[in-house]
Design an enzyme around this catalytic site. Structure first.
Site, PDB file in Angstrom:
ATOM      1  N   ASP A 138      49.336  18.760  37.668  1.00 13.81           N
ATOM      2  CA  ASP A 138      48.699  18.335  38.904  1.00 13.81           C
ATOM      3  C   ASP A 138      47.182  18.357  38.802  1.00 13.81           C
ATOM      4  OD1 ASP A 138      48.891  17.575  41.735  1.00 13.81           O
ATOM      5  OD2 ASP A 138      48.024  19.553  42.126  1.00 13.81           O
TER       6      ASP A 138
ATOM      7  N   MET B  95      47.534  18.131  48.681  1.00 13.73           N
ATOM      8  CA  MET B  95      46.650  17.037  49.074  1.00 13.73           C
ATOM      9  C   MET B  95      45.824  16.492  47.909  1.00 13.73           C
ATOM     10  SD  MET B  95      47.198  16.455  52.240  1.00 13.73           S
ATOM     11  CE  MET B  95      45.813  15.364  52.543  1.00 13.73           C
ATOM     12  N   ARG B  96      45.966  17.085  46.722  1.00 16.92           N
ATOM     13  CA  ARG B  96      45.151  16.612  45.609  1.00 16.92           C
ATOM     14  C   ARG B  96      45.454  15.161  45.265  1.00 16.92           C
ATOM     15  NH1 ARG B  96      45.743  20.622  42.269  1.00 16.92           N
ATOM     16  NH2 ARG B  96      43.732  21.613  42.675  1.00 16.92           N
ATOM     17  N   ALA B  97      46.714  14.763  45.401  1.00 13.45           N
ATOM     18  CA  ALA B  97      47.079  13.386  45.066  1.00 13.45           C
ATOM     19  C   ALA B  97      46.354  12.397  45.971  1.00 13.45           C
ATOM     20  CB  ALA B  97      48.592  13.208  45.181  1.00 13.45           C
TER      21      ALA B  97
END
Length: 709
Positions: free
Chosen positions: A193, A274-276
């Protein structure tokens, strides 16, 4: 310095080149993880990228590459006086798999710090890579603690060194690029991720492209400078385009519709966190800037999703990364496009670089032609002829998994006529941990006790080489009696090199878990074999989480075979397990002796990695194979040989039915380990397994105990 292979001469690999160039335009995208089979120009493309990056201005003499117009106020070489800087090319720094933590983050001179209170700091690779590229080849083989440090620095933009009360911080902003071959093991989902984008690469299957790969490779090897000169024009064009895209990036508008499309795509594919969303937003903005536009369009969001989401959708190591493009189109079609701003000129082609008007060439990596075309995931005007994007479809790749109920092709020499088709494994479950007794010194992991570089401190010793982990109390205790003789007069402590003491730490290691699976006719009932495969799959999942190597030996008919040599790729083991057919007699002794031979070879290759043998059988032995004699007696002797070698073992008893012979328990006694039923493997029923393993080894012979420790 050797001439690098030109980036624009690498053919195909459209997504790989695009992902690298998007990071060159906007380093905030977060780097690239390149997954693919060997010989696909992964390393070649990464090493060639540095030549396309603009030069950087640095403060003269600064070891940390501070910018002259905005130097780092906390730079260890600072403070810097204002003034003109010097220009130098952007660096491409390579992190070797065997690098130490000190080489990565830098090293403090502990002796000078204790005696003089001076922060004598030697920068590491993170400082060298500041404002450049940090490349990690085979990132999946890098030790976990190094990957954690690396990704933390990439996310924070700085590196912190805290050691024995001495603190140093410096800026560390770089483009992180990792390459890996999935056959050699996967990265943990948490680490996956942290990479902004991921790209799957495979070699071209088009003969014309492969011919051009060889032609260009040979031309480069014959005359590297001349070959690079022929591509100098194309290289200059792409370099200028990167500079223009960087300048345009702050002007790109990310509208509300594009933000809604990004959020809907991330929610629709159920990615965690929320990184995506943030990575997709940055990637779509960079795509628009690369195309020379000031507004993000739906096609930018679509391409960003194809690069940023596949590796974030994996729920366990046996899931293949990928994205359902039809589902993505369905999500994005629910939103109208923003009205694009008028562009001063027509949109450039979305080609990441010149040189794709014909068959493309590979690079100088070795091991075969480095290159080949993969069609862009989003489709587009330069899509190459359709090719298999999955390495498992390629002739050189590992065997592709068959459908669960599809019959496997039997080997004419070994498969009996009564062989049954492979069956699907039952759902995996959580197992309790079991470990190898004693204290090892193997690779860092999460299973058995071991002396490691990280963990709780248990003692001190003189350093065998360079000091890495200081034991402060022991060092002071060693130096204190000699202060008067050394003429100490001030507040500082007079410390000599022979006073230094290395901290001895205890943590956890990864082991070699070798599965020996009975695939004979007595195991062939579909429901029973499905449960057995489910149990082995559960143990494989546990091995993945504990960073073990795994291997798979199967036996049936008259012989045993090594279905999977020891590897870090547990998903490869899962594929072989799914394909496993059953039928024939039960050569238990052959399976045990094959396991002993595998362990002997692995002990020579990696003597510090201790093995754990997991035998999955009902204990029956109906064939002695080529050994001859009574099948049960030969199996018992084979088991006792393994016990004499000090191999920690566990027998998973697969016997079922109202009448049970208890043969698996007899086998476990010969192996010197416990026997546990299939139901007993579950976490709620396996509480005493570790205790049983240790007790059984402790009560074995002294010779066995020495070998096990």
């Amino acid at each position: 310095m050797s001439t690098p292979y030109p980036f624009t001469a690498v053919v195909g690999q459209t997504d790989l080149r695009l992902a690298l160039l998007l990071n060159a335009v906007s380093p905030a995208v977060g780097g690239v993880l390149v997954r693919g089979e060997k010989g696909t120009a992964k390393s070649t493309a990464v090493r060639a990228l540095s030549a396309l990056l603009p030069q950087v201005a640095v403060v003269p003499g600064c070891r940390f590459s501070c910018a002259p117009d905005a130097p780092d106020p906390a730079c260890p070489d600072g403070p810097h006086e204002p003034g003109p800087g010097t220009q130098r090319p952007a660096r491409m720094v390579e992190l070797p798999v065997g690098a130490t933590e000190d080489r990565l983050i830098g090293a403090l001179d502990i002796e000078r710090a204790l005696a003089d209170g001076v922060k004598a700091f030697e920068p590491g690779l993170l400082a060298d890579a500041h404002r450049g590229i940090l490349y990690v080849d085979e990132v999946n083989l890098l030790h976990d603690h190094l990957v954690d440090v690396l990704l933390d620095a990439a996310a924070m933009g700085s590196c912190h060194i805290e050691r024995e009360g001495v603190s140093v911080r410096h800026a560390a902003r770089f483009m992180l690029v990792g390459t890996m071959n999935p056959e050699e093991g996967e990265l943990r989902p948490q680490l996956l991720d942290r990479f902004g984008l991921t790209v799957e690469v495979a070699a071209s299957r088009d003969p014309q492209q492969r011919v051009e790969v060889v032609r260009r490779r040979l031309a480069f090897e014959d005359d590297p400078d001349g070959f690079a000169g022929r591509w100098a024009g194309e290289e200059a064009e792409v370099r200028a385009r990167v500079v223009a895209a960087r300048a345009l990036l702050p002007q790109v508008r990310l509208g509300d519709t594009a933000l809604l499309q990004i959020a809907a795509a991330c929610a629709g594919f159920e990615v965690d966190g929320m990184r995506a969303d943030i990575v997709m937003a940055r990637t779509a903005t960079a795509l628009a800037a690369w195309a020379g536009r000031t507004a993000v369009r739906k096609e930018d969001v679509r391409q960003a999703a194809l690069l940023a989401l596949p590796h974030r959708r994996r729920r366990n190591p046996f899931d293949a990364p990928g994205l359902d493009e039809a589902r993505l189109d369905e999500i994005l079609d629910g939103f109208p496009d923003d009205e694009p701003e008028p562009d001063p000129q027509p949109d450039p082609e979305p080609d990441p670089g010149p040189g794709d008007d014909g068959p493309d060439g590979g690079g100088p990596d070795g091991g075969g032609p480095d290159g080949g075309g993969v069609p862009p995931q989003g489709g587009g005007p330069e899509a190459a002829p359709e090719e298999p994007a999955d390495p498992s479809e390629c002739p050189e790749a590992p065997e592709a998994p068959q459908a669960p109920d599809a019959p496997a092709a039997p080997s004419p020499a070994s498969a009996p006529a009564a062989e049954q088709a492979p069956v699907r494994a039952a759902e995996p479950f959580r197992t309790r941990m079991f470990s190898v007794p004693g204290l090892g010194e193997g690779a860092a992991g999460r299973r058995s006790r071991a002396r490691t570089a990280h963990g709780r401190t248990t003692g001190a010793q003189r350093p065998a080489g360079r000091l890495t982990k200081l034991h402060l109390a022991a060092t002071l205790q060693a130096a204190a009696p000699h202060q008067r003789a050394r003429g100490r007069s001030g507040r500082g402590l007079v410390v000599r090199k022979d006073d230094l003491r290395q901290a001895v730490r205890e943590g956890r290691e990864g082991n070699l878990v070798l599965f020996v699976v009975d695939a004979s006719g007595s195991m062939a009932a579909r429901q029973r074999m499905g449960a057995v495969k489910g149990a082995v799959l559960s143990l494989l999942l546990d091995a993945y989480q504990r960073r073990d190597k795994v291997g798979l030996v199967t036996f049936r008919g008259a012989a045993a075979e090594l279905a999977l040599p020891p590897t870090s790729s547990v998903d490869a083991a899962a594929v072989r397990l799914e394909q496993l057919p059953t039928g024939g007699r039960t050569p238990l002794a052959a399976g045990l002796l094959k396991a002993r031979e595998v362990l002997r070879v692995e002990r020579l290759r990696d003597p510090s990695r201790r093995p754990l043998l997991v035998v999955v059988t009902d204990g029956r032995a109906t064939s002695a194979g080529a050994l001859g004699g009574d099948a049960r007696e030969v199996a018992a002797r084979s088991a006792r040989l393994l016990a004499a070698d000090g191999v920690a073992s566990i027998v998973v008893d697969c016997e079922s039915g109202p009448v049970r012979l208890g043969l698996a328990g007899v086998l476990a006694a010969d192996l010197g380990g416990p026997a546990v039923t299939l139901d007993g493997l579950r976490a709620d029923a396996l509480a005493g397994l570790v205790k049983d393993v240790r007790t059984s080894v402790a009560t074995a012979s002294p010779h066995t105990n020495r070998r096990a420790a």
